[in-house]
Write a protein that holds these residues in place. Structure first.
Motif, mmCIF file in Angstrom:
data_model
loop_
_atom_site.group_PDB
_atom_site.id
_atom_site.type_symbol
_atom_site.label_atom_id
_atom_site.label_comp_id
_atom_site.label_asym_id
_atom_site.label_seq_id
_atom_site.Cartn_x
_atom_site.Cartn_y
_atom_site.Cartn_z
ATOM 1 N N PHE A 100 -15.164 -1.952 -33.037
ATOM 2 C CA PHE A 100 -14.782 -1.136 -34.172
ATOM 3 C C PHE A 100 -13.263 -1.144 -34.295
ATOM 4 O O PHE A 100 -12.543 -1.579 -33.386
ATOM 5 C CB PHE A 100 -15.332 0.288 -34.062
ATOM 6 N N SER A 101 -12.773 -0.669 -35.429
ATOM 7 C CA SER A 101 -11.337 -0.701 -35.709
ATOM 8 C C SER A 101 -10.665 0.546 -35.158
ATOM 9 O O SER A 101 -10.940 1.659 -35.620
ATOM 10 C CB SER A 101 -11.091 -0.811 -37.221
ATOM 11 N N GLY A 102 -9.824 0.358 -34.157
ATOM 12 C CA GLY A 102 -9.042 1.451 -33.602
ATOM 13 C C GLY A 102 -7.653 1.488 -34.212
ATOM 14 O O GLY A 102 -7.276 0.620 -35.012
ATOM 15 N N SER A 103 -6.878 2.469 -33.832
ATOM 16 C CA SER A 103 -5.530 2.613 -34.386
ATOM 17 C C SER A 103 -4.629 1.446 -34.011
ATOM 18 O O SER A 103 -3.681 1.121 -34.727
ATOM 19 C CB SER A 103 -4.902 3.927 -33.903
ATOM 20 N N GLY A 104 -4.942 0.776 -32.890
ATOM 21 C CA GLY A 104 -4.120 -0.352 -32.463
ATOM 22 C C GLY A 104 -4.765 -1.706 -32.688
ATOM 23 O O GLY A 104 -4.220 -2.716 -32.266
ATOM 24 N N GLY A 105 -5.937 -1.715 -33.336
ATOM 25 C CA GLY A 105 -6.634 -2.977 -33.566
ATOM 26 C C GLY A 105 -8.071 -2.905 -33.092
ATOM 27 O O GLY A 105 -8.619 -1.814 -32.895
ATOM 28 N N ALA A 130 4.986 -3.785 -35.337
ATOM 29 C CA ALA A 130 5.033 -2.442 -35.923
ATOM 30 C C ALA A 130 4.653 -2.495 -37.397
ATOM 31 O O ALA A 130 5.107 -3.373 -38.150
ATOM 32 C CB ALA A 130 6.435 -1.858 -35.762
ATOM 33 N N GLY A 131 3.784 -1.588 -37.804
ATOM 34 C CA GLY A 131 3.364 -1.518 -39.193
ATOM 35 C C GLY A 131 2.191 -2.403 -39.538
ATOM 36 O O GLY A 131 1.713 -2.387 -40.672
ATOM 37 N N GLU A 132 1.707 -3.186 -38.565
ATOM 38 C CA GLU A 132 0.576 -4.070 -38.815
ATOM 39 C C GLU A 132 -0.625 -3.635 -37.974
ATOM 40 O O GLU A 132 -0.477 -3.034 -36.909
ATOM 41 C CB GLU A 132 0.935 -5.523 -38.496
#
Length: 404
Positions: A100-105, A130-132
């Motif tokens: 699943f999609s977490g805050s860091g990928g 940063a920002g991606e």
């Protein structure tokens, strides 16, 4: 160890010869003497051992454990040819976990208990600038599809080998900085193995862009093929605006069904005909909620639906009529979830079950209940508990984990 296998085979053949000799002695001179059995050549040691190792369960711990027996076994089970035969022999890959999609990928959550539990860090990617951020759109055939909504590109990733391929969005999908493109799918092209040549197996990427206008939604879809290295022509259709996201399922070898759910329909992409259309769902009242509704495959790999109520699952199949007319829906089975899982009805009433996902390789619906999460195989109705998965909503990931 190999000498033990050889000795066992010789003892087995020798016992047959001894039995034949016993018959000859006890029969007396008046009976014909049976001919001696033909000599049976012993299989080569490595051939015999490979056949045994091929039949180990297709679980992550099987081959690593076998490799610890000795260096010779390690050489056998790490051979690319053996690994290819191992996958071919078992055919259906096991469910390893969820992405699943977490805050860091991308974040991996294993569903197998130890010793087959794969550490989440084993399936991880380097931190993005940063920002991606990389978003997971789906998994299929051992591949995961990720998108970078800042750079406007899609990445196909094989978590087992850590091989990746990145392609820019088609030009039509870059409008408004790609804001309308956040759904898609990936699948391996026919005939692609792709484990031994250092490259990803051949694949297709499907990206979807949506635009809402005047009470309806315009859906645009484009397919990228790695064999040609090109995006195809964009196709489109119009569906209602009142809709929910829905995971897609590969039906047969060339139709992806799902993507969106509205009160009386779902989307269908025919990859062979390169057409985009809609399929009407059963006329009975349907929940417009993907936690209660999933596209599934029937036993003959046709299109099916799983519809969950508080205590039961209805399994529908889409069948053509006997005259070859338009296909219709048939209620094939109703499963009482509380009875199947041996849960008290009061427990199900207080915390209703919901659908976490669907494993199309193993034809299993994943249910979250108040006592845990379970995989229910839709043909046998056998169920297994999913390790450390309770309420996540993500993408089931199946593959052969054969790291030695």
């Amino acid at each position: 160890m190999l000498l033990k296998f050889q000795g066992f085979a010789r003892c087995f053949i020798g016992s047959e010869r001894a039995a034949a000799s016993a018959v000859k002695i006890s029969a007396g001179p008046s009976l014909p003497v049976p001919p001696a059995p033909a000599s049976v050549p012993l299989p080569d040691n490595d051939d015999l051992l490979r056949e045994i190792l091929l039949r180990l369960p297709p679980l992550p711990s099987s081959l690593p454990r076998a490799s610890l027996v000795c260096k010779h076994w390690r050489r056998l089970v790490s051979d690319p040819g053996f690994l290819r035969r191992f996958r071919d022999h078992h055919r259906t890959p096991p469910l390893l976990g969820y992405f699943f999609s977490g805050s860091g990928g991308p974040v991996f959550t294993p569903t197998l208990a130890p010793p087959n539990c794969i550490p989440p860090e084993r399936f991880s990617l380097p931190e993005q600038p940063a920002g991606e951020r990389l978003f997971v759109l789906g998994c299929r055939h051992g591949l995961a599809l990720l998108i970078n909504r800042r750079r406007l590109h899609a990445t196909v990733w094989d978590p087992i080998t850590n091989r990746k391929f990145t392609v820019a969005y088609p030009p039509e999908f870059t409008a408004d900085n790609g804001a309308h493109c956040f759904r898609g799918a990936v699948l391996s092209s026919a005939g692609g193995d792709g484990y031994d040549d250092g490259h990803l197996r051949p694949f297709k990427v499907i990206l979807i862009s949506t635009h809402i206008n005047d009470g309806h939604t315009s859906v645009f879809m484009c397919v990228y093929e790695s064999l040609t290295g090109k995006w195809g022509n964009t196709i489109s259709t119009i569906i209602p605006s009142y809709l929910f996201n829905l995971p897609n399922v590969l039906v047969g070898n060339a139709a992806l069904c799902g993507f969106f759910l509205w009160p009386d329909g779902i989307l269908e992409l025919d990859l062979d005909r390169h057409t985009l259309g809609t399929i009407q769902t059963p006329t009975s009242s349907l929940p417009v909620d993907s936690s209660l509704f999933r596209v599934v495959r029937t036993q003959d790999r046709g299109l099916g639906l799983a519809i969950l109520s508080r205590l039961s699952i209805q399994l529908w199949g889409r069948k053509a009529d006997s005259d070859g007319g338009a296909a219709g829906w048939v209620l094939q089975k109703t499963v009482e979830v509380d009875k199947l899982l041996s849960l008290p009805p009061s427990m199900m009433a207080n915390v209703p079950a919901r659908i976490l996902g669907y494993d199309e390789d193993n034809n299993a619906v994943h249910l979250a209940t108040s006592t845990g999460a379970y995989a229910v195989q839709l043909e046998s109705m056998q169920f297994t508990e999913l390790f450390s998965v309770y309420s996540i909503s993500g993408h089931p990931y199946t593959s052969f984990y054969t790291a030695v």
